[in-house]
Design an enzyme around this catalytic site. Structure first.
Site: not given
Ligand code: PAF
Length: 281
Positions: A31, A33, A37, A147-150, A153, A186
Site C-alpha cells: 500500500g 501507493l 506501484h 519493481g526492479q528498484k528492489d 527482493q 515512499s
Molecule cells: O515490495 C514490497 O512492497 C513488499 O516487500 C512485498 C513484495 C509486497 C512483500 O510484502
C-alpha cells in the site's frame, strides 16, 4: 473493481476469471501507493486479463527497530488509485487472515538473504519470502509484477519460483525516477531538503559505474572506489555499499560479465535509500 478481505473471496473471484479463460496477473504491495506501484499495475493490465493487487503491510518483514505501526495505511486513497490504474480485484486482508497464531512453517532464504540489504535487516527477506509465497498460494497468478528498484527482493522472488516450483512468470518493471534521477520510493518523503539535493548522487554513481564498466581502463575494484568517492563527495551522504554484482546471486564480481548490476545503498540522515542499474556489456 472488486475488493476482498478474505482468502475465500479471492479464490472465488480468481476461479471465475480462470473459468472465463483469463490470464491472472498479481501485483503484491504494502500500500501507500506511488507512481512506481501504479506503473506495475498498468504493466499488469497490459500483460494479463485479470489484475489482482494485494495490499498488506507484512509484519514479518519489519525488524524490531523498524516502526511497523507508523507505516502509512491510506487504504481508501490506495483503492481509488488501484481502480484508476486498472486493477480488477484488490485483496487487503488483515494480519490474522494471513498469519495463523504461532505458525510452524515459514520460508527461509539461503545466503542470498544475508548480504547487502539482508546484512542490515536480519530476517527481512525471510519475512518477504514467507508472505510472497502465501500470496502466490492464495491468488495463484500466472504472472506477477515487481519493481526492479528492489533488486535483491526480485532475485529472491525469482529464486522462490525456481526452488519451490511455482509456475509463475516474474516480470521485473523498470524503476520510475524523478526528473533528476532519484528513484521513487515512499522513503523519499522523509528526506530533508538538503538530503533531497544530495540524493541525486546515487543515480549519478550508477551512471558512472555504467560508463566506466563499458571502458576497459579500470578494474571493477577501481570502479567501486570511484562510486564510493562520488557518493562521499555530497554532503550528508553515508555510503552503506556501492558495488557491482552478478544478477542472480548478487555476489560481488572481480571480472566483467555480459550482464551485471551496480547496486547502491546510502544513508542520508535517518533515511536509507537504495538503487541499482543493470549493465549489459
Ligand atoms: O515490495 C514490497 O512492497 C513488499 O516487500 C512485498 C513484495 C509486497 C512483500 O510484502
Amino acid at each position: 473493481m472488486q475488493t476482498a478481505k478474505t482468502i475465500s473471496e479471492v479464490r472465488i473471484a480468481v476461479r471465475n476469471a480462470q473459468a472465463a479463460g483469463k490470464r491472472i496477473g498479481c501485483v503484491p504491495t504494502m500500500g501507500a501507493l506511488h507512481a512506481g506501484h501504479l506503473s506495475l499495475i498498468e504493466k499488469a493490465r497490459q500483460d494479463s486479463d485479470f489484475v489482482v493487487v494485494t495490499i498488506f503491510v507484512n509484519p514479518t518483514q519489519f525488524g524490531p527497530s523498524e516502526d511497523l505501526s507508523k507505516y502509512p495505511r491510506p487504504l481508501q486513497r490506495d483503492l481509488k488509485l488501484c481502480e484508476q490504474a486498472g486493477a480488477d480485484l484488490v485483496f487487503h486482508p488483515d494480519v490474522p487472515t494471513i498469519y495463523q497464531k504461532e505458525p510452524q512453517i515459514t520460508v527461509s532464504v539461503g545466503d542470498l538473504a544475508t548480504r547487502w540489504e539482508g546484512a542490515s535487516r536480519p530476517g527481512h527477506f525471510d519475512g518477504v519470502a514467507t508472505v510472497v509465497t502465501k500470496l502466490f498460494n492464495i491468488v495463484g497468478p500466472d504472472v506477477a509484477f515487481f519493481g526492479q528498484k528492489d533488486f535483491q527482493q526480485l532475485s529472491i522472488i525469482r529464486a522462490i519460483c525456481k526452488d519451490l516450483d511455482f509456475p509463475i512468470e516474474i516480470i521485473s518493471c523498470p524503476t520510475i525516477r524523478e526528473e533528476d534521477g532519484l528513484a521513487l520510493s515512499s522513503r523519499n518523503a522523509y528526506l530533508s531538503s538538503a538530503s533531497r539535493k544530495s540524493s541525486t548522487v546515487l543515480y549519478q554513481a550508477l551512471c558512472l559505474a555504467e560508463e566506466l564498466t563499458q571502458r576497459d581502463e579500470f578494474t571493477l575494484e577501481q570502479i567501486r572506489h570511484k562510486m564510493h568517492s562520488l557518493l562521499l563527495s555530497q554532503p550528508g551522504v553515508e555510503p552503506v555499499y556501492a558495488t557491482i554484482v552478478d544478477t542472480e546471486r548478487l555476489e560481488e564480481l572481480e571480472q566483467r560479465q555480459t550482464k551485471i548490476v551496480a547496486i547502491i545503498a546510502a544513508k542520508l540522515g535517518q533515511t536509507r535509500l537504495i538503487d541499482n542499474m543493470i549493465i549489459r556489456l
